[in-house]
Design a protein around this motif. Structure first.
Motif, short mmCIF file in Angstrom:
data_model
loop_
_atom_site.label_atom_id
_atom_site.label_comp_id
_atom_site.label_asym_id
_atom_site.label_seq_id
_atom_site.Cartn_x
_atom_site.Cartn_y
_atom_site.Cartn_z
N GLU A 1 41.14 46.92 35.03
CA GLU A 1 41.96 47.76 35.90
C GLU A 1 43.23 46.99 36.23
O GLU A 1 43.18 45.89 36.79
CB GLU A 1 41.21 48.09 37.19
CG GLU A 1 42.01 48.88 38.21
CD GLU A 1 42.26 50.32 37.77
OE1 GLU A 1 43.30 50.88 38.17
OE2 GLU A 1 41.42 50.88 37.05
N ASP B 1 46.64 45.65 38.04
CA ASP B 1 47.19 45.55 39.39
C ASP B 1 48.62 45.06 39.23
O ASP B 1 48.92 43.87 39.34
CB ASP B 1 46.36 44.59 40.25
CG ASP B 1 46.76 44.64 41.73
OD1 ASP B 1 47.83 45.21 42.03
OD2 ASP B 1 46.01 44.12 42.56
N TRP C 1 46.46 47.05 29.91
CA TRP C 1 45.84 48.37 29.83
C TRP C 1 44.76 48.38 28.74
O TRP C 1 43.64 48.83 28.95
CB TRP C 1 46.92 49.41 29.53
CG TRP C 1 46.43 50.80 29.25
CD1 TRP C 1 45.91 51.27 28.09
CD2 TRP C 1 46.42 51.90 30.16
NE1 TRP C 1 45.59 52.60 28.21
CE2 TRP C 1 45.89 53.01 29.47
CE3 TRP C 1 46.81 52.07 31.49
CZ2 TRP C 1 45.74 54.27 30.06
CZ3 TRP C 1 46.67 53.31 32.07
CH2 TRP C 1 46.14 54.40 31.37
N ARG D 1 47.45 57.74 34.94
CA ARG D 1 46.03 57.63 34.60
C ARG D 1 45.32 56.55 35.39
O ARG D 1 44.11 56.41 35.29
CB ARG D 1 45.85 57.35 33.09
CG ARG D 1 46.65 58.21 32.12
CD ARG D 1 46.71 59.68 32.48
NE ARG D 1 45.40 60.29 32.65
CZ ARG D 1 45.17 61.37 33.39
NH1 ARG D 1 46.17 61.94 34.05
NH2 ARG D 1 43.95 61.85 33.49
N THR D 2 46.03 55.72 36.14
CA THR D 2 45.38 54.66 36.91
C THR D 2 46.18 54.37 38.17
O THR D 2 47.42 54.36 38.13
CB THR D 2 45.25 53.36 36.09
OG1 THR D 2 44.73 52.31 36.92
CG2 THR D 2 46.60 52.91 35.55
N PRO D 3 45.51 54.14 39.30
CA PRO D 3 46.24 53.82 40.54
C PRO D 3 46.74 52.38 40.57
O PRO D 3 47.51 52.02 41.47
CB PRO D 3 45.18 54.05 41.63
CG PRO D 3 43.88 53.76 40.94
CD PRO D 3 44.06 54.24 39.52
N GLY D 4 46.34 51.55 39.60
CA GLY D 4 46.69 50.14 39.65
C GLY D 4 48.06 49.79 39.09
O GLY D 4 48.49 48.65 39.19
#
Length: 361
Positions: free
Chosen positions: A152, A154, A147, A179-182
């Motif tokens: 990004e 995964d 992070w 805060r992130t789709p990953g």
């Protein structure tokens, strides 16, 4: 203290060295029987380590000095302090002393950091983190590192605990995931909490759950940490699914390895198409030769025998039979209890014979 003095107090001076004691500055409750201890170097030195490494503390117990090793749960991307998260294990004197007596202001000697259970490089990759209990600590450090790196993430993140209240770092990780789709989080518990609703996964982590959580698991680098029996079940699962185990990494929180030479060799029994086995169905008087990759259920049917079955992938438990001789590799999905396994029972649909095996059929 003026503004300039305040900022200079937090400006790292030099890397921390083992000859300087660490001072506990915060104690953070995380879950029942779990707390994080934050340490700083009195000199203001900064900490240089890799995500997933461990630190050894010298603890002044009443019975004498002991040394205990704990995975660092903080990330090296935040080097002004270092955090160890500990869980009270049955019979553990060192952890119990920390939870009962280690308070802010206490200074302890420490050694390290060390360990080889860490990310392979700084380049972004697809990861699958699988942990249980306090095995989540290196996974948090690695996730935070990724992070903070600016890439990004995964990450398919799977963590197992007894109850929802035992899920360590749940709120922190859920905030990051929001805060992130990953970053995809997947929690698995064995029991519900009595006063709250649980809508996530229940039961034993298994192949079916893995397929739902990370359909592309074959493309991911796997890091696993937890009790030995848990890691064994994960390895059995991945071996059965054809995963490339060269991309599998594990660390026991009971015996972390400081160097590559200390990493124990994994010698799992993996059924092979190239090796034959022999199944003896004792009650029927039938003996059949097969491959190690054939299941007991498949061989029984080919021999004209009937074993009642339902799901055929280890969930329903209908095909439970008693094994009286030999060894099998059984990768089930929760359809058999540990007590039954200890008593010699197997699920015919997901058990593969190694050598000569006899069952009561």
């Amino acid at each position: 203290m003026s503004g300039g003095d305040f900022h200079s107090a937090f400006r790292p001076a030099a890397p921390w060295r083992e000859d300087e004691p660490l001072e506990c500055t915060m104690v953070i409750p995380e879950a029942p029987g779990v707390a994080s201890f934050c340490f700083r170097a009195p000199s203001g030195a900064w900490f240089d380590h890799a995500p997933g490494q461990f630190l050894t503390l010298e603890l002044p117990l009443p019975t004498g000095t002991v040394h205990r090793t704990f995975t660092i749960s903080s990330s090296p991307s935040r080097p002004l302090s270092i955090t160890l998260t500990v869980k009270a294990q049955e019979g553990s004197l060192g952890t119990r002393w920390m939870l009962d007596h280690l308070t802010p202001g206490t200074r302890l000697r420490a050694f390290g950091p060390a360990g080889v259970f860490t990310l392979p490089d700084a380049a972004p990759r697809k990861y699958l983190f699988i942990s249980a209990g306090s095995g989540i600590t290196p996974m948090l450090a690695m996730t935070t590192w990724i992070w903070d790196s600016g890439f990004e993430p995964d990450i398919a993140f799977v963590h197992c605990a007894r109850r929802p209240q035992d899920l360590i770092f749940r709120q922190r990780l859920e905030h990051m995931a929001s805060r992130t789709p990953g970053l995809k989080l997947h929690w698995v518990v064995k029991e519900d909490d009595p006063y709250r609703t649980w809508t996530g996964y229940r039961g034993r982590f298994n192949q079916l759950m893995l397929g739902l959580m990370a359909p592309d698991y074959l493309d991911r680098e796997v890091f696993c940490c937890g009790p030995e029996s848990f890691m064994q079940s994960v390895r059995d699962m991945l071996n059965a699914l054809g995963y490339d185990m060269e991309r599998y990494h594990q660390e026991s929180f009971h015996a972390p390895a400081a160097t590559e030479a200390e990493v124990p060799e994994i010698d799992d029994v993996v059924p092979s198409d190239d090796r034959t086995a022999e199944l003896h169905f004792a009650s029927s008087g039938v003996t059949a030769t097969c491959r190690e990759t054939d299941t007991v259920l498949t061989v029984a049917r080919a021999s004209g025998l009937n074993i009642p079955s339902g799901c055929t992938f280890g969930v329903c438990g209908t095909c439970k039979v008693k094994k009286t001789e030999g060894d099998v590799v059984m990768v089930h999905s929760g359809g058999i209890a540990d007590d039954d396994i200890e008593a010699g029972y197997i699920l015919a649909c997901c058990s593969r014979p190694i050598g000569r095996v006899s069952v009561e059929v």
